[in-house]
Design an enzyme around this catalytic site. Sequence first.
Site, PDB file in Angstrom:
ATOM      1  N   TRP A 166       0.825  -1.227   0.000  1.00 32.50           N
ATOM      2  CA  TRP A 166       0.000   0.000   0.000  1.00 32.50           C
ATOM      3  C   TRP A 166       0.853   1.269   0.000  1.00 32.50           C
ATOM      4  CZ3 TRP A 166      -1.112  -3.311   4.465  1.00 32.50           C
ATOM      5  CH2 TRP A 166      -1.973  -4.361   4.124  1.00 32.50           C
ATOM      6  N   GLY A 252       2.699  13.768   9.703  1.00 34.36           N
ATOM      7  CA  GLY A 252       1.919  13.346   8.547  1.00 34.36           C
ATOM      8  C   GLY A 252       0.432  13.354   8.813  1.00 34.36           C
ATOM      9  N   ARG A 278     -31.097  23.461  -7.794  1.00 40.16           N
ATOM     10  CA  ARG A 278     -32.130  22.434  -7.981  1.00 40.16           C
ATOM     11  C   ARG A 278     -33.460  22.886  -7.369  1.00 40.16           C
ATOM     12  NH1 ARG A 278     -33.797  17.765 -10.688  1.00 40.16           N
ATOM     13  NH2 ARG A 278     -34.758  16.282  -9.237  1.00 40.16           N
ATOM     14  N   GLY A 349     -29.311  13.613  -4.266  1.00 41.62           N
ATOM     15  CA  GLY A 349     -30.267  12.593  -4.687  1.00 41.62           C
ATOM     16  C   GLY A 349     -29.656  11.664  -5.724  1.00 41.62           C
ATOM     17  N   GLU A 373      -2.044   6.403   7.486  1.00 37.41           N
ATOM     18  CA  GLU A 373      -1.268   7.152   8.486  1.00 37.41           C
ATOM     19  C   GLU A 373      -1.881   7.024   9.880  1.00 37.41           C
ATOM     20  OE1 GLU A 373       0.639  10.752   7.431  1.00 37.41           O
ATOM     21  OE2 GLU A 373       0.533  10.309   5.296  1.00 37.41           O
ATOM     22  N   SER A 376      -8.508   5.256  12.512  1.00 33.37           N
ATOM     23  CA  SER A 376      -9.216   5.996  13.562  1.00 33.37           C
ATOM     24  C   SER A 376      -9.021   5.342  14.922  1.00 33.37           C
ATOM     25  CB  SER A 376     -10.710   6.091  13.223  1.00 33.37           C
ATOM     26  OG  SER A 376     -10.915   6.911  12.085  1.00 33.37           O
TER      27      SER A 376
END
Length: 389
Positions: A166, A252, A278, A349, A373, A376
């Site tokens: 990753w 970071g 809208r 929507g 990094e 949570s």
Amino acid sequence: MATAALELQGLNFNLSEEHLAVKEAARSFAQDELLPGVIDRDNEAKFPTEQVKRMGELGFLGMMVSPEYGGGGMDTVSYVLAMEEISKVDASCSVIMSVNNSLVCYGLEAYGSEEQKQTYLTRLATGEIIGAFCLSEPEAGSDATSQSTTAEDKSDHYLLNGTKNWITNGNSSSVCLVIAQTDREKKHRGINCLIVEKGLPGFVVGKKEDKMGIRASDTHSLLFTDVKIPKANRIGDDGFGFKFAMTTLNGGRIGIAAQALGIAAGAYELALNYSQERRSFGKQLFDHQAIQFKLAEMATKIEAARLLVYKAARLKDEHKDYVQAAAMAKLFASEVAMWATTEAVQIHGGYGYVKEFHVERFMRDAKITQIYEGTSEIQKLVIARELIR
């Protein structure tokens, strides 16, 4: 404009004219040069080569690096202001920017030797090359102490073996900071950080990950087989690598918190504008109280996240302890980003579910800010430890 007034509440942190100029420059760059083609880059998972080159030219890849090494010499507040504006449009570009600034350039300038700075930092700060930070492994994500990648001490060099997963900028980077275990008996005190250049024998870039979000950034696995690394490429003393990684990640987290803030704010701006364009049941969407309440809550939570991010950045600039503040900022801003982008899709929507209106991309991009990094859950551990430290 409502959003401008909201953002200017940050003047509580005494934003200077220079700060506001950086913010405006980043916003203009994002709107003029990142927005065109951002959906296509996401669809195609296409690395933003030209856009990253421009970020280097404009000074966004080495913002906090001393001018002595080709950087902008700016403070952390300037950096998070720029990160927020760029993230409002393209989180793929902002994570490239974050890794280069917060992890690679910061780590080298803070802890590298003068030779290392002259050799690598000067080119990284100007965007001539970009860097990667290699900590995570297939079996070591949040548990950073369990490094399987090894750097065997061979007297005048290290022999590097292992796999990193990753890795942002995994294919596009020219220089990687690789965390590896040298002495397993010493556990985290036996870990080193090595500067590894692309193209060395035994260094192979693995497959590109097909990601849910931040799709235009290149995320790869990196494989090392008997890669010979000179001792001169070790950062700091023997065994300093784990402390280097943790200290660098603290800074970071401020960058990723700013990215999360930008993603949330970008989705909010689109939702606010859409609600005024809208019409539903004979009136503007914004005139429905249900929509007003959503937007009011979004604006409030985003402003709270912004203040946390600014606080962490200011503490870092003042050379005060910012560990808890950075963790709080990342935890809260990432949670707000995930929630606010989901609300933005809801306000749009059916249109929110299609790519043309951008908010579905923001929702996909937001999720990773709760993971990389430090997840949570890890942020909560950091905060809890700081409470009784």
